[in-house]
Design a protein around this motif. Structure first.
Motif, PDB file in Angstrom:
ATOM      1  N   THR A 321       0.839  -1.202   0.000  1.00  0.00           N
ATOM      2  CA  THR A 321       0.000   0.000   0.000  1.00  0.00           C
ATOM      3  C   THR A 321       0.877   1.257   0.000  1.00  0.00           C
ATOM      4  O   THR A 321       0.601   2.236  -0.703  1.00  0.00           O
ATOM      5  CB  THR A 321      -0.926   0.004   1.237  1.00  0.00           C
ATOM      6  OG1 THR A 321      -1.582  -1.258   1.322  1.00  0.00           O
ATOM      7  CG2 THR A 321      -1.957   1.109   1.140  1.00  0.00           C
ATOM      8  N   GLN A 322       1.955   1.209   0.776  1.00  0.00           N
ATOM      9  CA  GLN A 322       2.889   2.346   0.825  1.00  0.00           C
ATOM     10  C   GLN A 322       3.425   2.661  -0.570  1.00  0.00           C
ATOM     11  O   GLN A 322       3.482   3.817  -0.984  1.00  0.00           O
ATOM     12  CB  GLN A 322       4.055   2.025   1.761  1.00  0.00           C
ATOM     13  CG  GLN A 322       5.192   3.037   1.646  1.00  0.00           C
ATOM     14  CD  GLN A 322       6.419   2.639   2.443  1.00  0.00           C
ATOM     15  OE1 GLN A 322       6.849   1.491   2.407  1.00  0.00           O
ATOM     16  NE2 GLN A 322       6.974   3.595   3.155  1.00  0.00           N
ATOM     17  N   LEU A 323       3.789   1.602  -1.300  1.00  0.00           N
ATOM     18  CA  LEU A 323       4.381   1.797  -2.626  1.00  0.00           C
ATOM     19  C   LEU A 323       3.325   2.267  -3.628  1.00  0.00           C
ATOM     20  O   LEU A 323       3.597   3.070  -4.514  1.00  0.00           O
ATOM     21  CB  LEU A 323       5.025   0.504  -3.120  1.00  0.00           C
ATOM     22  CG  LEU A 323       6.234   0.050  -2.292  1.00  0.00           C
ATOM     23  CD1 LEU A 323       6.703  -1.308  -2.759  1.00  0.00           C
ATOM     24  CD2 LEU A 323       7.364   1.083  -2.388  1.00  0.00           C
ATOM     25  N   LYS A 324       2.127   1.744  -3.490  1.00  0.00           N
ATOM     26  CA  LYS A 324       1.077   2.088  -4.452  1.00  0.00           C
ATOM     27  C   LYS A 324       0.548   3.502  -4.231  1.00  0.00           C
ATOM     28  O   LYS A 324       0.235   4.214  -5.179  1.00  0.00           O
ATOM     29  CB  LYS A 324      -0.066   1.080  -4.333  1.00  0.00           C
ATOM     30  CG  LYS A 324      -0.399   0.477  -5.678  1.00  0.00           C
ATOM     31  CD  LYS A 324      -1.516  -0.507  -5.626  1.00  0.00           C
ATOM     32  CE  LYS A 324      -2.474  -0.279  -6.781  1.00  0.00           C
ATOM     33  NZ  LYS A 324      -1.870  -0.214  -8.091  1.00  0.00           N
ATOM     34  N   TYR A 325       0.438   3.904  -2.965  1.00  0.00           N
ATOM     35  CA  TYR A 325      -0.208   5.192  -2.666  1.00  0.00           C
ATOM     36  C   TYR A 325       0.699   6.186  -1.935  1.00  0.00           C
ATOM     37  O   TYR A 325       0.228   7.198  -1.438  1.00  0.00           O
ATOM     38  CB  TYR A 325      -1.476   4.955  -1.852  1.00  0.00           C
ATOM     39  CG  TYR A 325      -2.504   4.129  -2.598  1.00  0.00           C
ATOM     40  CD1 TYR A 325      -3.047   4.581  -3.800  1.00  0.00           C
ATOM     41  CD2 TYR A 325      -2.929   2.897  -2.114  1.00  0.00           C
ATOM     42  CE1 TYR A 325      -3.980   3.832  -4.494  1.00  0.00           C
ATOM     43  CE2 TYR A 325      -3.860   2.136  -2.798  1.00  0.00           C
ATOM     44  CZ  TYR A 325      -4.377   2.610  -3.986  1.00  0.00           C
ATOM     45  OH  TYR A 325      -5.305   1.851  -4.671  1.00  0.00           O
ATOM     46  N   VAL A 326       2.011   5.878  -1.873  1.00  0.00           N
ATOM     47  CA  VAL A 326       2.987   6.778  -1.250  1.00  0.00           C
ATOM     48  C   VAL A 326       2.574   7.153   0.184  1.00  0.00           C
ATOM     49  O   VAL A 326       2.372   8.337   0.496  1.00  0.00           O
ATOM     50  CB  VAL A 326       3.242   8.053  -2.086  1.00  0.00           C
ATOM     51  CG1 VAL A 326       4.583   8.677  -1.707  1.00  0.00           C
ATOM     52  CG2 VAL A 326       3.224   7.756  -3.572  1.00  0.00           C
ATOM     53  N   VAL A 327       2.446   6.151   1.008  1.00  0.00           N
ATOM     54  CA  VAL A 327       2.133   6.379   2.420  1.00  0.00           C
ATOM     55  C   VAL A 327       3.436   6.256   3.205  1.00  0.00           C
ATOM     56  O   VAL A 327       4.013   5.175   3.306  1.00  0.00           O
ATOM     57  CB  VAL A 327       1.105   5.336   2.922  1.00  0.00           C
ATOM     58  CG1 VAL A 327       0.782   5.569   4.388  1.00  0.00           C
ATOM     59  CG2 VAL A 327      -0.155   5.385   2.077  1.00  0.00           C
ATOM     60  N   ASN A 328       3.914   7.392   3.735  1.00  0.00           N
ATOM     61  CA  ASN A 328       5.266   7.394   4.292  1.00  0.00           C
ATOM     62  C   ASN A 328       5.349   7.111   5.779  1.00  0.00           C
ATOM     63  O   ASN A 328       6.432   7.073   6.337  1.00  0.00           O
ATOM     64  CB  ASN A 328       5.942   8.736   3.998  1.00  0.00           C
ATOM     65  CG  ASN A 328       6.264   8.851   2.524  1.00  0.00           C
ATOM     66  OD1 ASN A 328       6.425   7.843   1.841  1.00  0.00           O
ATOM     67  ND2 ASN A 328       6.333  10.067   2.031  1.00  0.00           N
ATOM     68  N   ASP A 329       4.207   6.940   6.412  1.00  0.00           N
ATOM     69  CA  ASP A 329       4.222   6.712   7.856  1.00  0.00           C
ATOM     70  C   ASP A 329       3.191   5.646   8.195  1.00  0.00           C
ATOM     71  O   ASP A 329       1.997   5.837   7.987  1.00  0.00           O
ATOM     72  CB  ASP A 329       3.903   8.033   8.571  1.00  0.00           C
ATOM     73  CG  ASP A 329       4.157   7.942  10.061  1.00  0.00           C
ATOM     74  OD1 ASP A 329       3.891   6.878  10.656  1.00  0.00           O
ATOM     75  OD2 ASP A 329       4.620   8.950  10.636  1.00  0.00           O
ATOM     76  N   LEU A 330       3.683   4.519   8.700  1.00  0.00           N
ATOM     77  CA  LEU A 330       2.808   3.382   9.023  1.00  0.00           C
ATOM     78  C   LEU A 330       1.681   3.745   9.982  1.00  0.00           C
ATOM     79  O   LEU A 330       0.626   3.128   9.970  1.00  0.00           O
ATOM     80  CB  LEU A 330       3.644   2.277   9.705  1.00  0.00           C
ATOM     81  CG  LEU A 330       4.339   1.251   8.835  1.00  0.00           C
ATOM     82  CD1 LEU A 330       5.186   0.348   9.720  1.00  0.00           C
ATOM     83  CD2 LEU A 330       3.300   0.406   8.098  1.00  0.00           C
ATOM     84  N   ARG A 331       1.945   4.742  10.819  1.00  0.00           N
ATOM     85  CA  ARG A 331       0.959   5.075  11.843  1.00  0.00           C
ATOM     86  C   ARG A 331      -0.321   5.629  11.246  1.00  0.00           C
ATOM     87  O   ARG A 331      -1.393   5.554  11.852  1.00  0.00           O
ATOM     88  CB  ARG A 331       1.560   6.079  12.848  1.00  0.00           C
ATOM     89  CG  ARG A 331       2.641   5.440  13.691  1.00  0.00           C
ATOM     90  CD  ARG A 331       3.453   6.450  14.445  1.00  0.00           C
ATOM     91  NE  ARG A 331       4.279   7.252  13.542  1.00  0.00           N
ATOM     92  CZ  ARG A 331       5.286   8.014  13.942  1.00  0.00           C
ATOM     93  NH1 ARG A 331       5.596   8.081  15.220  1.00  0.00           N
ATOM     94  NH2 ARG A 331       5.988   8.703  13.067  1.00  0.00           N
ATOM     95  N   LEU A 332      -0.229   6.179  10.012  1.00  0.00           N
ATOM     96  CA  LEU A 332      -1.421   6.730   9.358  1.00  0.00           C
ATOM     97  C   LEU A 332      -2.517   5.671   9.191  1.00  0.00           C
ATOM     98  O   LEU A 332      -3.702   5.984   9.208  1.00  0.00           O
ATOM     99  CB  LEU A 332      -1.046   7.283   7.979  1.00  0.00           C
ATOM    100  CG  LEU A 332      -0.306   8.616   7.969  1.00  0.00           C
ATOM    101  CD1 LEU A 332       0.303   8.861   6.601  1.00  0.00           C
ATOM    102  CD2 LEU A 332      -1.242   9.746   8.360  1.00  0.00           C
TER     103      LEU A 332
END
Ligand code: PHE
Length: 347
Positions: A321-332
């Protein structure tokens, strides 16, 4: 005639004016009563016509009075209830929920694998040491078993460490449960399953680590399953999941339950492989662990490893998901901030 006109033009806006109207036209002392009294002095031959005229006047006055008092009542009622509604004001937005990004990505992973013949399986999150570690060839002293990594929840009542209960640290426990389900002595049913679910590790929560995250395990066991099948399957997955032109590489690795083992890297989706903070300037990011299921693991489940072979893989949904949607912080993912969640509306 004049009185008729006067009634028609009379306007009543208040209780006081209504009372004035009543006194003048309706009451026993009003003008209409007075006119009826004068009827006696009208010549007998005209009396009938004039009487009809006066009755019409009386009815008209009563009709107007009823209208006016209804109007006054209504005015009174609306003045006492809610303030007037301003129909020009913008409406309050009707907020509907959106699907969580991890949920979206999990659904997409399931869809990709279902289309090539995998089914979805499930297993317990509270698991024994045997299914999470022992059956998967983790030696007794393996560091992953350490209290520092694993949340143990209960000691075995009979002192057998294999029966200690814990929160699973990966979804690989479901591999064992699926293979065990084969009935000895009956025809082997090939296993081709993916197993999404929650996993737990005793990590300090930060942008890059969390004590709760999600994996999707994959398992394919049949006659003649080879490493080529593992590569084909994961190449297909990467092609379906990520941007066209994404590169993939298998990097030799080690897991106690697969041999040979490989970690799967893809070219960084954020920088296109040029190097950024997400891929630590290497251009590559790891998305999964994989390998050929170790014959000992197959045997641990009562299946003959001489006859059956297979591959397994495990990937992290948060990472994909991080790679697909550029989510830089797991806590989000777990903070439930609507400013984050709303960005996935309509996907
Ligand atoms: N269970 C491993 C992990 O959590 C991933 C894995 C799954 C590796 C299946 C090989 C085969 O890191």
């Amino acid at each position: 005639r004049d009185i008729h006109l006067e009634i028609d033009q009379y306007d009543v806006r208040s209780k006081e004016q209504l009372e004035q109207f009543r006194l003048r036209f309706i009451s026993r002392k009003g003008v209409i009563t007075e006119l009826f009294e004068g009827l006696k002095s009208v010549p007998a031959e005209d009396r009938r016509a004039v009487g009809q005229e006066l009755n019409g006047l009386k009815n008209r006055a009563q009709e107007r009075f009823d209208q006016f008092s209804q109007f006054i009542d209504e005015q009174h009622a609306s003045a006492n209830s809610a303030p007037p509604i301003d129909l020009t004001l913008p409406v309050l937005p009707n907020l509907t929920g959106t699907r969580h990004p991890l949920n979206l990505v999990r659904q997409r992973i399931i869809q990709i694998f279902e289309r090539i013949g995998f089914n979805v399986a499930d297993g317990p999150e509270i698991e024994s040491d045997w299914y999470n570690f022992g059956a998967l060839n983790f030696p007794d002293n393996h560091p992953a078993r350490d209290m520092q990594d694993t949340f143990f929840v209960a000691k075995s009542p009979n002192g057998d460490p294999a029966q200690d209960m814990l929160l699973r640290t990966h979804t690989s426990n479901v591999q064992i449960r699926l293979m065990e389900r084969q009935k000895p002595g009956t025809a082997f049913k090939p296993i081709r399953s993916i197993m999404p679910g929650r996993v737990y590790r005793n990590e300090t929560i930060s942008a890059r680590a969390h004590c709760l995250f999600h994996q999707v395990e994959g398992l394919y066991i049949d006659r003649n399953v080879g490493f080529k099948d593992l590569k084909d399957t994961l190449y297909h997955f990467v092609k379906e999941m990520f941007e066209p032109g994404t590169r993939i590489r298998f990097r030799p690795s080690y897991f106690p339950f697969t041999e040979p083992s490989a970690e799967i890297d893809i070219s960084c989706q954020i920088c296109g492989g040029k190097g950024c903070t997400i891929c630590k300037h290497s251009g590559w990011v790891e998305i999964a662990g994989s390998g050929m299921v170790d014959p000992q693991v197959i045997a641990n489940c009562g299946i003959d490893p001489e006859e059956y072979t297979g591959f397994a893989f495990g990937m992290g949904i948060e990472r994909i998901t991080q790679l697909k949607y550029v989510v830089n912080d797991l806590r989000l993912y777990t903070e439930n901030d609507v400013r984050f969640l709303r960005q996935f509306e309509g996907l």
